[in-house]
Design an enzyme around this catalytic site. Sequence first.
Site, PDB file in Angstrom:
ATOM      1  N   GLU A   1     -24.267 -13.754  -2.111  1.00  0.00           N
ATOM      2  CA  GLU A   1     -23.011 -13.322  -1.498  1.00  0.00           C
ATOM      3  C   GLU A   1     -21.808 -14.074  -2.057  1.00  0.00           C
ATOM      4  O   GLU A   1     -20.657 -13.648  -1.875  1.00  0.00           O
ATOM      5  CB  GLU A   1     -23.082 -13.471   0.025  1.00  0.00           C
ATOM      6  CG  GLU A   1     -22.859 -14.870   0.581  1.00  0.00           C
ATOM      7  CD  GLU A   1     -24.028 -15.818   0.419  1.00  0.00           C
ATOM      8  OE1 GLU A   1     -23.958 -16.928   0.996  1.00  0.00           O
ATOM      9  OE2 GLU A   1     -25.005 -15.484  -0.270  1.00  0.00           O
TER      10      GLU A   1
ATOM     11  N   CYS B   1     -30.418 -19.341   1.888  1.00  0.00           N
ATOM     12  CA  CYS B   1     -30.250 -20.782   2.074  1.00  0.00           C
ATOM     13  C   CYS B   1     -30.785 -21.204   3.450  1.00  0.00           C
ATOM     14  O   CYS B   1     -31.981 -21.157   3.676  1.00  0.00           O
ATOM     15  CB  CYS B   1     -28.789 -21.167   1.853  1.00  0.00           C
ATOM     16  SG  CYS B   1     -28.547 -22.938   1.528  1.00  0.00           S
TER      17      CYS B   1
ATOM     18  N   HIS C   1     -27.143 -18.330  -3.418  1.00  0.00           N
ATOM     19  CA  HIS C   1     -26.231 -17.522  -2.595  1.00  0.00           C
ATOM     20  C   HIS C   1     -25.706 -16.304  -3.349  1.00  0.00           C
ATOM     21  O   HIS C   1     -24.641 -16.371  -3.978  1.00  0.00           O
ATOM     22  CB  HIS C   1     -25.037 -18.375  -2.160  1.00  0.00           C
ATOM     23  CG  HIS C   1     -25.338 -19.401  -1.134  1.00  0.00           C
ATOM     24  ND1 HIS C   1     -25.169 -19.170   0.209  1.00  0.00           N
ATOM     25  CD2 HIS C   1     -25.788 -20.672  -1.252  1.00  0.00           C
ATOM     26  CE1 HIS C   1     -25.500 -20.263   0.895  1.00  0.00           C
ATOM     27  NE2 HIS C   1     -25.891 -21.184   0.030  1.00  0.00           N
TER      28      HIS C   1
END
Length: 229
Positions: A196, A86, A194
Site C-alpha cells: 500500500e 506487517c 507494504h
Amino acid sequence: MKFAVLVFPGSNCDIDCYKAVEEVLGEPVDYVWHTATDLSAYDCILVPGGFSYGDYLRCGAISRFAPVMAEVAKAAEQGKYVLGICNGFQILTEAGLLPGTLLRNTSLKFLCHDVVLRVENNDNPFTVDYEQGEEITIPIAHGEGNYYCDEATLESLKANNQIIFTYASNPNGSLSNIAGISNERGNVVGMMPHPERAVNTLLGSEDGKRMFTSILKAWRDQHDAATIR
C-alpha cells in the site's frame, strides 16, 4: 467489490490501505473498528500494519482476541479474501489463520527501507497481475519481521506453493528468505512488506498497485463464474 480496512488501537497504516484501494481501484472501502461483529458486507478484508495495542506481549497477540477477528476467521472460511500487512501478518499468524510466527529481526533493529521481492507464486488471487519470478520493489518497516516455522511447516509451505514472496536480499533473517505466505486455500495472504506504500511513483515505487488490481480481477472472475452458473 467492497473492502474493509480493520482498525485496532495503534494501527497506523489503515489510512494508507484505504487510500490505496480508493486511488488504485476506486472501489467501495470502509474503516472497520476492532469491536465489529459483522463483516458479511465485505468481499476483501485488509488487516493493516502498525503497533496494535502497542505491540505489548507479542506483536498481534492481543489483537487476535479482538471481536472482529472471529469475523475475519469466518470470512476466510467462506473463501473471502484476507490480506495482512506487517502487523496484520503478525495478527494473522497469532490468530492461527496463517502458519508460523514473526520473530525479532536478527539485527535487533527496526528496519525501514525499500527491498526487492521475488514473486514466487503468481497463481494466487493477490498476485495474478505479476509475472512468475518477477522482481518488484516494496518498502518494509518492521522490528519483528523475521519469519519462522518448524521444518515440517516449511516443507508444507513449499509443497503447497504457499510461499508468495521472498526477499532477493534477506533483511531480517526470515527462514528461506520468506517475505509473504498464504494459507493452503490461497485466499488469506500475509506479508511483511507494504504494497500500500508502493502504489505511486511519488512514493518511490508503484509495484504494489498490482496486488490491488490482482484481487479485483480475481474477485470479478469468481463473481462472473458464479453468475454464469
